[in-house]
Write a protein that holds these residues in place. Structure first.
Motif, PDB file in Angstrom:
ATOM      1  N   THR A 100      48.812  56.728  -4.897  1.00 20.97           N
ATOM      2  CA  THR A 100      47.675  57.335  -5.586  1.00 20.97           C
ATOM      3  C   THR A 100      48.098  57.846  -6.957  1.00 20.97           C
ATOM      4  OG1 THR A 100      48.113  59.547  -4.717  1.00 20.97           O
ATOM      5  CG2 THR A 100      46.702  58.121  -3.383  1.00 20.97           C
ATOM      6  N   ALA A 101      47.100  58.046  -7.796  1.00 17.96           N
ATOM      7  CA  ALA A 101      47.293  58.745  -9.072  1.00 17.96           C
ATOM      8  C   ALA A 101      46.701  60.128  -8.884  1.00 17.96           C
ATOM      9  CB  ALA A 101      46.587  58.007 -10.194  1.00 17.96           C
ATOM     10  N   TYR A 102      47.389  61.142  -9.321  1.00 16.75           N
ATOM     11  CA  TYR A 102      46.958  62.512  -9.046  1.00 16.75           C
ATOM     12  C   TYR A 102      46.750  63.336 -10.307  1.00 16.75           C
ATOM     13  CZ  TYR A 102      51.750  63.773 -10.098  1.00 16.75           C
ATOM     14  OH  TYR A 102      52.949  63.934 -10.727  1.00 16.75           O
ATOM     15  N   THR A 103      46.763  62.727 -11.480  1.00 18.10           N
ATOM     16  CA  THR A 103      46.631  63.466 -12.729  1.00 18.10           C
ATOM     17  C   THR A 103      45.333  64.266 -12.729  1.00 18.10           C
ATOM     18  OG1 THR A 103      47.825  61.744 -13.900  1.00 18.10           O
ATOM     19  CG2 THR A 103      46.529  63.242 -15.247  1.00 18.10           C
ATOM     20  N   GLY A 104      45.448  65.544 -13.024  1.00 19.19           N
ATOM     21  CA  GLY A 104      44.279  66.409 -13.080  1.00 19.19           C
ATOM     22  C   GLY A 104      44.105  67.269 -11.849  1.00 19.19           C
ATOM     23  N   LEU A 105      44.888  67.027 -10.813  1.00 18.53           N
ATOM     24  CA  LEU A 105      44.804  67.869  -9.619  1.00 18.53           C
ATOM     25  C   LEU A 105      45.705  69.087  -9.790  1.00 18.53           C
ATOM     26  CD1 LEU A 105      44.946  65.252  -6.709  1.00 18.53           C
ATOM     27  CD2 LEU A 105      42.955  66.500  -7.535  1.00 18.53           C
ATOM     28  N   THR A 106      45.229  70.207  -9.324  1.00 17.08           N
ATOM     29  CA  THR A 106      46.029  71.427  -9.401  1.00 17.08           C
ATOM     30  C   THR A 106      47.001  71.464  -8.226  1.00 17.08           C
ATOM     31  OG1 THR A 106      44.484  72.710  -8.073  1.00 17.08           O
ATOM     32  CG2 THR A 106      44.090  72.659 -10.458  1.00 17.08           C
ATOM     33  N   VAL A 107      47.941  72.372  -8.293  1.00 12.11           N
ATOM     34  CA  VAL A 107      48.901  72.546  -7.205  1.00 12.11           C
ATOM     35  C   VAL A 107      48.161  72.940  -5.926  1.00 12.11           C
ATOM     36  CG1 VAL A 107      50.851  73.915  -6.402  1.00 12.11           C
ATOM     37  CG2 VAL A 107      50.798  73.111  -8.763  1.00 12.11           C
ATOM     38  N   ALA A 108      47.141  73.777  -6.072  1.00 15.36           N
ATOM     39  CA  ALA A 108      46.356  74.203  -4.905  1.00 15.36           C
ATOM     40  C   ALA A 108      45.626  73.008  -4.273  1.00 15.36           C
ATOM     41  CB  ALA A 108      45.365  75.282  -5.302  1.00 15.36           C
ATOM     42  N   GLN A 109      45.104  72.118  -5.095  1.00 17.92           N
ATOM     43  CA  GLN A 109      44.420  70.939  -4.573  1.00 17.92           C
ATOM     44  C   GLN A 109      45.393  69.998  -3.869  1.00 17.92           C
ATOM     45  OE1 GLN A 109      42.624  69.836  -8.347  1.00 17.92           O
ATOM     46  NE2 GLN A 109      40.571  70.265  -7.537  1.00 17.92           N
ATOM     47  N   LEU A 110      46.593  69.840  -4.438  1.00 18.75           N
ATOM     48  CA  LEU A 110      47.599  69.002  -3.783  1.00 18.75           C
ATOM     49  C   LEU A 110      47.999  69.592  -2.434  1.00 18.75           C
ATOM     50  CD1 LEU A 110      49.901  67.961  -6.772  1.00 18.75           C
ATOM     51  CD2 LEU A 110      48.384  66.497  -5.442  1.00 18.75           C
ATOM     52  N   LYS A 111      48.092  70.919  -2.391  1.00 16.84           N
ATOM     53  CA  LYS A 111      48.418  71.592  -1.128  1.00 16.84           C
ATOM     54  C   LYS A 111      47.307  71.370  -0.104  1.00 16.84           C
ATOM     55  CE  LYS A 111      50.049  76.072   0.511  1.00 16.84           C
ATOM     56  NZ  LYS A 111      50.345  77.460   0.131  1.00 16.84           N
ATOM     57  N   GLU A 112      46.071  71.438  -0.571  1.00 17.99           N
ATOM     58  CA  GLU A 112      44.918  71.189   0.311  1.00 17.99           C
ATOM     59  C   GLU A 112      44.931  69.739   0.814  1.00 17.99           C
ATOM     60  OE1 GLU A 112      40.084  70.811  -0.098  1.00 17.99           O
ATOM     61  OE2 GLU A 112      41.153  72.069  -1.538  1.00 17.99           O
ATOM     62  N   LEU A 113      45.268  68.805  -0.057  1.00 20.38           N
ATOM     63  CA  LEU A 113      45.354  67.397   0.340  1.00 20.38           C
ATOM     64  C   LEU A 113      46.420  67.206   1.409  1.00 20.38           C
ATOM     65  CD1 LEU A 113      44.765  64.377   0.124  1.00 20.38           C
ATOM     66  CD2 LEU A 113      46.270  64.296  -1.869  1.00 20.38           C
ATOM     67  N   ARG A 114      47.577  67.789   1.199  1.00 17.03           N
ATOM     68  CA  ARG A 114      48.660  67.680   2.195  1.00 17.03           C
ATOM     69  C   ARG A 114      48.216  68.244   3.540  1.00 17.03           C
ATOM     70  NH1 ARG A 114      52.035  69.047  -2.523  1.00 17.03           N
ATOM     71  NH2 ARG A 114      53.324  67.226  -2.961  1.00 17.03           N
ATOM     72  N   ARG A 115      47.516  69.358   3.496  1.00 20.66           N
ATOM     73  CA  ARG A 115      47.037  69.995   4.728  1.00 20.66           C
ATOM     74  C   ARG A 115      45.977  69.120   5.405  1.00 20.66           C
ATOM     75  NH1 ARG A 115      44.854  74.794   2.947  1.00 20.66           N
ATOM     76  NH2 ARG A 115      46.872  75.360   2.094  1.00 20.66           N
TER      77      ARG A 115
ATOM     78  N   PHE B 254      53.206  51.428  -9.436  1.00 17.66           N
ATOM     79  CA  PHE B 254      53.977  52.591  -9.893  1.00 17.66           C
ATOM     80  C   PHE B 254      53.960  52.690 -11.414  1.00 17.66           C
ATOM     81  CE2 PHE B 254      55.840  51.644  -5.711  1.00 17.66           C
ATOM     82  CZ  PHE B 254      55.495  52.830  -5.078  1.00 17.66           C
ATOM     83  N   THR B 255      52.790  53.031 -11.934  1.00 15.51           N
ATOM     84  CA  THR B 255      52.627  53.296 -13.366  1.00 15.51           C
ATOM     85  C   THR B 255      51.862  54.607 -13.498  1.00 15.51           C
ATOM     86  OG1 THR B 255      50.572  52.031 -13.407  1.00 15.51           O
ATOM     87  CG2 THR B 255      52.579  50.858 -14.034  1.00 15.51           C
ATOM     88  N   GLY B 256      52.132  55.353 -14.534  1.00 11.02           N
ATOM     89  CA  GLY B 256      51.468  56.635 -14.722  1.00 11.02           C
ATOM     90  C   GLY B 256      51.914  57.639 -13.673  1.00 11.02           C
ATOM     91  N   SER B 257      51.079  58.629 -13.417  1.00  9.76           N
ATOM     92  CA  SER B 257      51.429  59.622 -12.394  1.00  9.76           C
ATOM     93  C   SER B 257      51.217  58.988 -11.020  1.00  9.76           C
ATOM     94  CB  SER B 257      50.558  60.866 -12.534  1.00  9.76           C
ATOM     95  OG  SER B 257      49.210  60.550 -12.237  1.00  9.76           O
ATOM     96  N   SER B 258      52.219  59.096 -10.184  1.00 14.32           N
ATOM     97  CA  SER B 258      52.140  58.463  -8.865  1.00 14.32           C
ATOM     98  C   SER B 258      52.558  59.435  -7.778  1.00 14.32           C
ATOM     99  CB  SER B 258      53.051  57.231  -8.795  1.00 14.32           C
ATOM    100  OG  SER B 258      52.638  56.255  -9.710  1.00 14.32           O
ATOM    101  N   ALA B 259      51.874  59.309  -6.668  1.00 14.13           N
ATOM    102  CA  ALA B 259      52.236  60.026  -5.452  1.00 14.13           C
ATOM    103  C   ALA B 259      52.021  59.047  -4.300  1.00 14.13           C
ATOM    104  CB  ALA B 259      51.378  61.269  -5.273  1.00 14.13           C
TER     105      ALA B 259
ATOM    106  N   LEU C 194      41.793  62.347  -7.907  1.00 13.21           N
ATOM    107  CA  LEU C 194      42.676  61.566  -7.031  1.00 13.21           C
ATOM    108  C   LEU C 194      42.156  60.127  -7.005  1.00 13.21           C
ATOM    109  CD1 LEU C 194      45.047  61.666  -4.936  1.00 13.21           C
ATOM    110  CD2 LEU C 194      43.259  61.732  -3.205  1.00 13.21           C
ATOM    111  N   VAL C 195      42.997  59.198  -7.442  1.00 15.87           N
ATOM    112  CA  VAL C 195      42.623  57.786  -7.486  1.00 15.87           C
ATOM    113  C   VAL C 195      43.563  57.013  -6.574  1.00 15.87           C
ATOM    114  CG1 VAL C 195      42.384  55.764  -8.974  1.00 15.87           C
ATOM    115  CG2 VAL C 195      41.797  58.022  -9.856  1.00 15.87           C
ATOM    116  N   ILE C 196      42.983  56.281  -5.642  1.00 15.16           N
ATOM    117  CA  ILE C 196      43.791  55.446  -4.755  1.00 15.16           C
ATOM    118  C   ILE C 196      44.081  54.141  -5.488  1.00 15.16           C
ATOM    119  CG2 ILE C 196      43.830  54.204  -2.556  1.00 15.16           C
ATOM    120  CD1 ILE C 196      41.944  56.396  -1.454  1.00 15.16           C
ATOM    121  N   LYS C 197      45.362  53.854  -5.684  1.00 14.55           N
ATOM    122  CA  LYS C 197      45.780  52.652  -6.417  1.00 14.55           C
ATOM    123  C   LYS C 197      45.930  51.452  -5.491  1.00 14.55           C
ATOM    124  CE  LYS C 197      48.633  55.064  -9.873  1.00 14.55           C
ATOM    125  NZ  LYS C 197      50.002  55.117 -10.412  1.00 14.55           N
TER     126      LYS C 197
END
Length: 186
Positions: free
Chosen positions: A26-41, A73-78, A103-106
């Motif tokens: 995925t590309a995650y540019t623009g997500l906050t740390v809190a949003q990433l934590k919520e996604l993981r949860r 694997f280009t740009g911001s990747s997770a 969040l963009v699914i690549k």
């Protein structure tokens, strides 16, 4: 020469690629740390979501025998490493992406086969493994009931025929003497 930290990171990711059922990039540019934590949860125990370095992840994926997703694997990747039901992980990512368009699914890989972003969305539209298994069990149970009825049909038809014959003989015996009785009377 590669630094020990980078070697360790590649080793760890290579092992994750090898031991997981699939991986979604995925590309995650623009997500906050809190949003990433919520996604993981929200992914729970089904998947592990990691922000990765593109070059190191390409190396790890190639060493694990996965080279179909190098162009992702280009740009911001997770990467979401899926260890449980891939449908549930895909649903979790899709639902989170609906609420958070950053969040963009690549694309990704599932059991060694490359998947596009659209294929991952189609995977998310499937019912969970448990629901599909219960539907299959219900269908199999229905077929078994049909087979049991089919096997019982000739036996029950024979019993009904024999009962009708016995009833007819009994009715015939009350109005007319049986052939043995007629001979004894003469």
């Amino acid at each position: 020469m590669a630094s020990p930290d980078k070697v360790d990171a590649v080793d760890e990711m290579r092992e994750k690629f090898r031991t997981s059922n699939g991986a979604v990039v995925t590309a995650y540019t623009g997500l906050t740390v809190a949003q990433l934590k919520e996604l993981r949860r929200s992914l729970g125990e089904n998947a592990q979501y990691r922000v990765v370095k593109n070059t190191l992840t390409k190396i790890a994926a190639n060493e694990a025998g996965i080279n179909q997703i190098d162009d992702l694997f280009t740009g911001s990747s997770a990467v979401a490493f899926v260890t449980g039901d891939p449908v549930e992980a895909a649903k979790g990512l899709r639902d989170f992406a609906k609420d958070n368009p950053a969040l963009v699914i690549k694309g990704g890989v599932l059991d060694g086969k490359a998947l596009s972003a659209d294929e991952i969305k189609k995977l998310a539209d499937l019912e969970s493994r448990e629901v599909l298994l219960s539907k299959l069990a219900g269908a199999m149970k229905g077929k078994q009931s049909q087979a049991a009825a089919l096997f019982q049909a000739p036996l029950s038809k024979f019993i009904r025929t024999a009962e009708a014959l016995r009833s007819k003989v009994e009715q015939g015996g009350a109005g007319e003497p049986a052939p043995a009785e007629a001979e004894a009377a003469e």
